[in-house]
Scaffold this active site. Structure first.
Site, short mmCIF file in Angstrom:
data_model
loop_
_atom_site.label_atom_id
_atom_site.label_comp_id
_atom_site.label_asym_id
_atom_site.label_seq_id
_atom_site.Cartn_x
_atom_site.Cartn_y
_atom_site.Cartn_z
N TYR A 131 -31.72 34.90 51.94
CA TYR A 131 -31.47 35.58 50.41
C TYR A 131 -33.05 36.19 50.08
O TYR A 131 -33.15 36.92 49.26
CB TYR A 131 -31.08 34.47 49.39
N LYS B 148 -25.96 27.52 63.07
CA LYS B 148 -25.65 28.39 63.96
C LYS B 148 -26.65 28.33 65.09
O LYS B 148 -27.10 29.61 65.42
CB LYS B 148 -25.34 30.04 63.54
N ASP C 69 -19.10 28.90 61.93
CA ASP C 69 -17.86 29.11 62.40
C ASP C 69 -16.67 28.20 62.50
O ASP C 69 -15.53 28.21 61.67
CB ASP C 69 -17.67 30.23 63.41
N ASP D 223 -23.26 29.47 50.46
CA ASP D 223 -22.58 30.55 49.48
C ASP D 223 -21.02 30.59 50.03
O ASP D 223 -20.08 30.59 49.06
CB ASP D 223 -23.10 31.87 49.46
N ASP E 249 -17.36 28.49 48.47
CA ASP E 249 -16.17 29.43 47.95
C ASP E 249 -15.06 29.16 48.53
O ASP E 249 -13.75 29.08 48.12
CB ASP E 249 -16.41 30.97 48.00
C1 IPM Z 1 -23.32 31.99 43.93
C2 IPM Z 1 -22.93 33.48 43.95
C3 IPM Z 1 -24.61 34.05 43.85
C4 IPM Z 1 -24.99 33.98 45.22
C5 IPM Z 1 -24.40 35.45 43.44
C6 IPM Z 1 -23.88 35.97 42.13
C7 IPM Z 1 -26.17 36.08 43.74
O1 IPM Z 1 -22.32 33.99 44.55
O2 IPM Z 1 -23.86 31.58 43.01
O3 IPM Z 1 -22.54 31.40 44.81
O4 IPM Z 1 -24.83 34.51 46.22
O5 IPM Z 1 -25.68 32.77 45.31
MG MG Z 2 -21.14 32.54 45.80
#
Ligand code: IPM
Ligand code: MG
Length: 389
Positions: free
Chosen positions: A141, A192, A224, A248, A252
């Protein structure tokens, strides 16, 4: 001493969900003598529109001064054509980096009431309680060099750099081992290392660090496989520690195990536990302004703030119990709605949490209150002013 909380509503559903979380904070201030002051500032797309920058100087200065930050979400279609360095997301990434909020804690807990809302079978997710510790201020990032360049043959090439030094790995490693010590003492480091040297170093460094934490069992897993294991048998995990980008993605994935990404809070902490608290979901521009977003992730982020930055774990527990109660009462925003439950909007969900906090309080005090309109009494008629600069 009064603690200053900076509220950054941001974009999309950000203002709607932050409004509900602020109601909860206001209730704790008024009824439980929580000594706080709220201040508002723009960030992300809203700040681009108002002041021409996703992270205005004034917002950054307030963020540095305050004791904790509550953030909604940033981003939206209308800013997608801007160059990357000017996009709303830069506001959020800039704050994380400027405040050195390197430790991102993302708990994924399945409320038993929501087992039916998960896309996985109830027996696979029931009782799920995972903590993902994501490195937040390094890795791909932020690595340099980065950009899009023109090659000699005229073709364009995009490039980013995945880089971690030992001290960055140790710093997040220590946070993760400490988190594991407070839980079931199992830490899985995700990398990884079979392909990327950077995460080979990550693995080596985590292994060395483990010597300082003999009570924690450290295991390693390729990313993975970790993604697969999260949907195959998620309960095998206690604490996961991983890089910025892997974290990240995996968070999710873990969120969906719990029924909805609308349920997951997060804390981003510096070395002194100063923190920014935000739901892990984004700004959801597709449902913004409709009053249907789930405010519970943001409300649960307030609970994390009370626990990590405001030293008020008892109040944090009140919020968490209230969230469980409204779910018991079968109130559901559309993202977690299943049969036989009552569909409610953002505001009604927020009010119900406040009402539940108050009901428990009155019950303890043995008072026989009229509980009608509890939430409205607590937050007052004026609601919150959004005094963005
Ligand atoms: C998160 C989001 C952020 C990230 C974005 C909005 C920059 O997806 O906080 O998980 O990628 O960190
Ligand atoms: Mg995110």
């Amino acid at each position: 001493m009064t603690k200053k909380i900076l509220v950054l509503p941001g974009d999309g559903i950000g203002p709607e969900i932050v409004q509900e979380a602020s109601k909860v904070l206001k209730c704790l201030k008024q009824e439980f003598a929580l000594d706080i002051e709220l201040e508002h500032a723009p960030i992300g797309g809203a700040a681009i529109d108002a002041l021409g920058s996703p992270l205005p100087q004034k917002t950054l200065a307030l963020a540095k001064e305050c004791d904790a930050i509550l953030l909604g979400a940033v981003g939206g279609y209308q800013w997608e054509s801007l160059e990357i360095s000017m996009r709303p997301e830069k506001g959020l990434l800039g704050l994380r980096s400027e405040l050195t909020l390197f430790a991102n804690l993302r708990p994924a807990i399945l409320y038993p009431q929501l087992a039916a809302a998960s896309s996985l079978k109830p027996e696979i997710v029931s009782g799920l309680d995972i903590m993902i510790v994501r490195e937040l201020t390094g890795g791909i990032y932020f690595g340099q060099p980065r950009g899009i360049r023109r090659l000699e043959n005229g073709e364009k090439e995009g490039f980013n750099t995945l880089v971690y030094n030992e001290s960055e790995i140790k710093r997040i490693g220590r946070s993760a081992f400490a988190a594991a010590q407070k839980r079931n003492k199992q830490l899985c480091s995700v990398d990884k290392a079979n392909v990327l040297e950077c995460t080979e170093l990550w693995r080596e460094t985590m292994t060395e660090l483990a010597l300082d934490y003999p009570d924690v069992e450290l295991t390693h897993m390729y990313v993975d496989n970790a993604a697969m294991q999260l949907v195959r048998a998620p309960k095998q995990f206690d604490v996961i520690v991983t890089t910025n980008m892997f974290g990240d993605i995996l968070s999710d994935c873990a969120a969906m195990l719990t029924g909805s990404i609308g349920m997951l809070p997060s804390a981003s902490l510096d070395a002194n536990n100063k923190g920014m608290y935000e739901p892990i979901h984004g700004s959801a521009p597709d449902i913004a302004g409709q009053g249907i977003a789930n405010p519970l992730a943001t409300i649960l982020s307030v609970a994390m703030m009370l626990r990590y930055s405001l030293d008020a774990p008892e109040l944090a527990a009140r919020i968490e119990r209230a969230v469980a109660t409204v779910l018991d009462e079968k109130l559901r925003t559309p993202d977690i709605h299943t049969e036989e439950c009552r569909k409610v909007g953002t505001e009604e969900m927020g009010d119900a949490v406040v009402a539940s906090i108050m009901r428990e309080y009155w019950h303890e005090a043995g008072m026989n209150q009229n509980l009608e309109n509890t939430a409205h009494e607590c937050i007052g008629s004026g609601g919150l002013s959004n005094n963005a600069d």
